[in-house]
Design a protein around this motif. Structure first.
Motif, PDB file in Angstrom:
ATOM      1  N   UNK A 260       0.816  -1.214   0.000  1.00 54.92           N
ATOM      2  CA  UNK A 260       0.000   0.000   0.000  1.00 54.92           C
ATOM      3  C   UNK A 260       0.850   1.264   0.000  1.00 54.92           C
ATOM      4  N   UNK A 261       1.914   1.267   0.797  1.00 50.63           N
ATOM      5  CA  UNK A 261       2.762   2.468   0.895  1.00 50.63           C
ATOM      6  C   UNK A 261       3.423   2.769  -0.446  1.00 50.63           C
ATOM      7  N   UNK A 262       3.976   1.733  -1.079  1.00 49.65           N
ATOM      8  CA  UNK A 262       4.639   1.933  -2.373  1.00 49.65           C
ATOM      9  C   UNK A 262       3.617   2.294  -3.447  1.00 49.65           C
ATOM     10  N   UNK A 263       2.452   1.652  -3.383  1.00 48.79           N
ATOM     11  CA  UNK A 263       1.371   1.932  -4.327  1.00 48.79           C
ATOM     12  C   UNK A 263       1.017   3.410  -4.293  1.00 48.79           C
ATOM     13  N   UNK A 264       0.835   3.948  -3.098  1.00 48.27           N
ATOM     14  CA  UNK A 264       0.495   5.373  -2.971  1.00 48.27           C
ATOM     15  C   UNK A 264       1.617   6.247  -3.514  1.00 48.27           C
ATOM     16  N   UNK A 265       2.865   5.883  -3.206  1.00 48.50           N
ATOM     17  CA  UNK A 265       4.002   6.687  -3.654  1.00 48.50           C
ATOM     18  C   UNK A 265       4.109   6.684  -5.178  1.00 48.50           C
ATOM     19  N   UNK A 266       3.937   5.516  -5.778  1.00 51.37           N
ATOM     20  CA  UNK A 266       4.026   5.416  -7.240  1.00 51.37           C
ATOM     21  C   UNK A 266       2.884   6.205  -7.891  1.00 51.37           C
ATOM     22  N   UNK A 267       1.699   6.124  -7.299  1.00 50.27           N
ATOM     23  CA  UNK A 267       0.559   6.879  -7.833  1.00 50.27           C
ATOM     24  C   UNK A 267       0.857   8.373  -7.832  1.00 50.27           C
ATOM     25  N   UNK A 268       1.443   8.861  -6.758  1.00 54.45           N
ATOM     26  CA  UNK A 268       1.754  10.298  -6.651  1.00 54.45           C
ATOM     27  C   UNK A 268       2.880  10.701  -7.593  1.00 54.45           C
ATOM     28  N   UNK A 269       3.865   9.837  -7.734  1.00 60.14           N
ATOM     29  CA  UNK A 269       5.043  10.168  -8.549  1.00 60.14           C
ATOM     30  C   UNK A 269       4.747  10.129 -10.051  1.00 60.14           C
ATOM     31  N   UNK A 270       3.887   9.241 -10.457  1.00 59.96           N
ATOM     32  CA  UNK A 270       3.662   9.022 -11.895  1.00 59.96           C
ATOM     33  C   UNK A 270       2.364   9.621 -12.409  1.00 59.96           C
ATOM     34  N   UNK A 314      -0.170   5.775 -17.599  1.00 60.25           N
ATOM     35  CA  UNK A 314       0.222   4.767 -16.604  1.00 60.25           C
ATOM     36  C   UNK A 314      -0.983   4.342 -15.772  1.00 60.25           C
ATOM     37  N   UNK A 315      -1.082   3.052 -15.506  1.00 60.67           N
ATOM     38  CA  UNK A 315      -2.219   2.498 -14.776  1.00 60.67           C
ATOM     39  C   UNK A 315      -1.736   1.706 -13.570  1.00 60.67           C
ATOM     40  N   UNK A 316      -2.412   1.899 -12.445  1.00 59.70           N
ATOM     41  CA  UNK A 316      -2.224   1.081 -11.255  1.00 59.70           C
ATOM     42  C   UNK A 316      -3.531   0.360 -10.973  1.00 59.70           C
ATOM     43  N   UNK A 317      -3.461  -0.917 -10.655  1.00 59.21           N
ATOM     44  CA  UNK A 317      -4.652  -1.747 -10.554  1.00 59.21           C
ATOM     45  C   UNK A 317      -5.024  -2.099  -9.116  1.00 59.21           C
ATOM     46  N   UNK A 318      -6.324  -2.094  -8.875  1.00 59.58           N
ATOM     47  CA  UNK A 318      -6.899  -2.685  -7.669  1.00 59.58           C
ATOM     48  C   UNK A 318      -7.821  -3.792  -8.162  1.00 59.58           C
ATOM     49  N   UNK A 319      -7.469  -5.031  -7.872  1.00 57.16           N
ATOM     50  CA  UNK A 319      -8.189  -6.171  -8.434  1.00 57.16           C
ATOM     51  C   UNK A 319      -8.692  -7.103  -7.332  1.00 57.16           C
ATOM     52  N   UNK A 343      -2.042  -3.442  -6.522  1.00 58.03           N
ATOM     53  CA  UNK A 343      -2.024  -3.360  -5.067  1.00 58.03           C
ATOM     54  C   UNK A 343      -2.009  -4.775  -4.494  1.00 58.03           C
ATOM     55  N   UNK A 344      -0.887  -5.179  -3.948  1.00 55.14           N
ATOM     56  CA  UNK A 344      -0.738  -6.512  -3.380  1.00 55.14           C
ATOM     57  C   UNK A 344      -1.673  -6.671  -2.177  1.00 55.14           C
ATOM     58  N   UNK A 345      -2.505  -7.711  -2.226  1.00 53.92           N
ATOM     59  CA  UNK A 345      -3.471  -7.894  -1.157  1.00 53.92           C
ATOM     60  C   UNK A 345      -4.781  -7.190  -1.402  1.00 53.92           C
ATOM     61  N   UNK A 346      -4.887  -6.493  -2.528  1.00 52.76           N
ATOM     62  CA  UNK A 346      -6.132  -5.831  -2.898  1.00 52.76           C
ATOM     63  C   UNK A 346      -6.493  -4.677  -1.981  1.00 52.76           C
ATOM     64  N   UNK A 347      -7.738  -4.248  -2.088  1.00 58.32           N
ATOM     65  CA  UNK A 347      -8.198  -3.072  -1.347  1.00 58.32           C
ATOM     66  C   UNK A 347      -8.094  -3.265   0.162  1.00 58.32           C
ATOM     67  N   UNK A 354      -4.236   1.743   6.924  1.00 56.25           N
ATOM     68  CA  UNK A 354      -4.755   2.946   7.567  1.00 56.25           C
ATOM     69  C   UNK A 354      -4.988   4.120   6.639  1.00 56.25           C
ATOM     70  N   UNK A 355      -5.018   3.885   5.338  1.00 54.69           N
ATOM     71  CA  UNK A 355      -5.213   4.993   4.408  1.00 54.69           C
ATOM     72  C   UNK A 355      -6.697   5.351   4.283  1.00 54.69           C
ATOM     73  N   UNK A 356      -6.957   6.603   3.905  1.00 56.74           N
ATOM     74  CA  UNK A 356      -8.329   7.059   3.711  1.00 56.74           C
ATOM     75  C   UNK A 356      -8.952   6.363   2.504  1.00 56.74           C
ATOM     76  N   UNK A 357     -10.261   6.244   2.536  1.00 56.10           N
ATOM     77  CA  UNK A 357     -10.972   5.680   1.399  1.00 56.10           C
ATOM     78  C   UNK A 357     -12.264   6.453   1.190  1.00 56.10           C
ATOM     79  N   UNK A 358     -12.852   6.259   0.020  1.00 57.75           N
ATOM     80  CA  UNK A 358     -14.090   6.944  -0.339  1.00 57.75           C
ATOM     81  C   UNK A 358     -15.168   5.901  -0.576  1.00 57.75           C
ATOM     82  N   UNK A 359     -16.423   6.340  -0.635  1.00 59.41           N
ATOM     83  CA  UNK A 359     -17.560   5.461  -0.906  1.00 59.41           C
ATOM     84  C   UNK A 359     -18.458   6.118  -1.945  1.00 59.41           C
TER      85      UNK A 359
END
Length: 473
Positions: A260-270, A314-319, A343-347, A354-359
């Motif tokens: 999750x931490x790396x996923x967020x960082x890559x999303x912000x960087x790319x 660039x695409x990041x996946x949540x599967x 995202x390893x382990x999915x949502x 502990x990251x924020x999420x939306x609905x």
């Protein structure tokens, strides 16, 4: 002789494996080609030919990779001009495959290189027509896709298609089997049947475009009437199919697994697009803020192509768990190779970190009925219908506009920024896609209608079949 239709529902596409006396031909293969190689190896057979009916617009074919792996030649009909080595067949050219033959029939009109392949059995009798996008069950190929490439109008292409059908297809015996390239759900035609195998006789009897008494002018009018603009990704797929592409396995191998931490960082960087492919009910309950939903269980690849306009984004996946590689493959089938990771382990791993999420806020059709009935001022409850224009024309909520998902960007100014509004489609899949796009653009006052129009019809909400032409784009 063995003929196997390998049908891919997400693309509404049929590829074909034909085997005779140890020799194999593949027609219009998918991009992941190992399945065809494995079938041939299991049968102790050799892939001899790779036939392409035309330069496909709705998916990336596997012809280039399959030729590289097997040494079999790629065969196109007349007027094809690929950038790679291929055999450009003459009209009527015959190819021997074991005890049978396959004849190239040039049938321009959908595109100028479009060709059908006529299989004759070992007795020399016409047996089956692999009709590509020239003839579908219930329809014919749309004649507007090749206008720019051929410097010709869609009406002129339709005239050419009329001649092709009547000189090459309708002259075949009624018992000849028809194996088309697509079925219902494909954007390559208007009126495709859910059936995927038919006959020439059935099509002469039921296909509007093959009426015996139809004039060329009538054909042009009927074939071009009601054509929606083609999906935005079509030209990009044609380019890949003409010029070549990377092996899909290389695409899969390049995609990384991120915590999750790396996923967020890559999303912000790319500035990558976060694409959530879980079920709409899961996305509704919780998702990464600003992510886009397109569920893998629906018409996934075509909606990706229609709504993600840049295939190099660039695409990041949540599967769902275990669906990572399948998602990457299905993106690659329509030319979206820029997946960075998933995202390893999915949502759940996002939540656990502990990251924020939306609905997404949703209501039932019965809730919507109550809201409509309790409205006390003169203003209507704001409801938007994201189904296709044809669905809308058949029946829709009274006074509700048509805002098709395909063209959502053209309707953004119609959605209010402050007041609550409601979205529905037929069942809930497309409205959740629309809701996710709107939320990512700051429309947090959007409310999804669960069950869509199928549920709305079971309420007392007033509907109409009248359609103002100006609402159909």
């Amino acid at each position: 002789m063995k003929i196997e239709q390998i049908y891919t529902g997400c693309l509404a596409q049929g590829a074909y494996y034909i085997e005779s006396n140890g020799e194999v031909a593949i027609i219009d293969p998918l991009r992941e080609v190992q399945q065809y190689i494995d079938k041939a190896n299991t049968a102790n057979a050799k892939i001899k030919f790779i036939f392409e009916t035309h330069f496909h617009a709705d998916f990336v074919s596997g012809h280039v990779t399959l030729a590289q792996k097997t040494g079999a030649p790629i065969i196109y009909g007349p007027k094809a001009n690929p950038s790679f080595e291929a055999h450009i067949a003459k009209d009527g050219e015959v190819f021997q495959l074991g005890e049978i033959t396959i004849t190239c029939l040039h049938t321009p009109g959908h595109t100028m290189e479009s060709s059908c392949y006529l299989l004759k059995d070992k007795t020399g009798q016409d047996y089956a027509l692999f009709s590509g996008d020239t003839l579908f069950l219930g329809d014919v190929g749309r004649p507007d896709l090749a206008q720019k490439a051929a410097d010709i109008t869609q009406e002129q292409l339709a005239e050419i298609l009329y001649d092709s059908l009547r000189s090459k297809v309708m002259t075949l015996a009624d018992n000849v089997i028809v194996y088309p390239a697509h079925g219902a759900g494909s954007a390559c035609g208007k009126n495709l049947s859910k059936e995927t195998i038919g006959s020439i006789g059935d099509q002469k009897a039921t296909n509007y475009a093959l009426r015996a008494d139809m004039t060329k002018a009538e054909f042009v009018t009927e074939v071009t009437d009601g054509l929606l603009p083609p999906p935005a990704y079509f030209p990009m797929n044609v380019k890949l199919n003409k010029e070549g592409y990377d092996d899909v396995q290389n695409v899969i191998n390049s995609v990384k697994s991120f915590d999750a931490k790396t996923f967020e960082a890559v999303a912000n960087e790319t500035n990558a697009l976060i694409l959530d492919v879980r079920h709409e009910s899961d996305f509704e309950k919780g998702h990464i803020p600003n992510s886009i939903f397109i569920g893998i269980h629906g018409q996934f690849a075509p909606w990706v192509g229609a709504l993600i306009l840049d295939n190099k984004q660039p695409i990041l996946l949540v599967t769902p768990y275990g669906k990572e590689e399948e998602t990457i493959k299905r993106l690659a089938r329509v030319g979206y190779d820029a997946t960075l990771g998933y995202l390893n382990g999915g949502f759940e791993s996002w939540i656990n970190a502990g990251y924020e999420f939306d609905t997404v806020t949703s209501v039932t059709a019965q809730d919507l009925e109550t809201i409509v009935n309790e409205k006390t001022d003169d203003k209507n409850v704001l409801i938007f219908d994201v189904r296709k224009p044809g669905e809308y024309a058949a029946e829709h909520i009274l006074d509700v506009p048509s805002t098709p998902l395909d063209f959502l960007n053209e309707h953004l100014s119609e959605f209010p920024k402050e007041e609550n509004f409601y979205l529905h489609c037929a069942g809930g899949y497309r409205s959740m896609i629309a809701a996710s796009i709107l939320k990512s653009r700051g429309y947090h006052n959007v409310i999804n209608v669960l069950g869509g129009f199928s549920a709305i019809k079971n309420t007392e909400i007033k509907t109409s079949s009248y359609v103002c032409p100006s609402t159909l784009k």
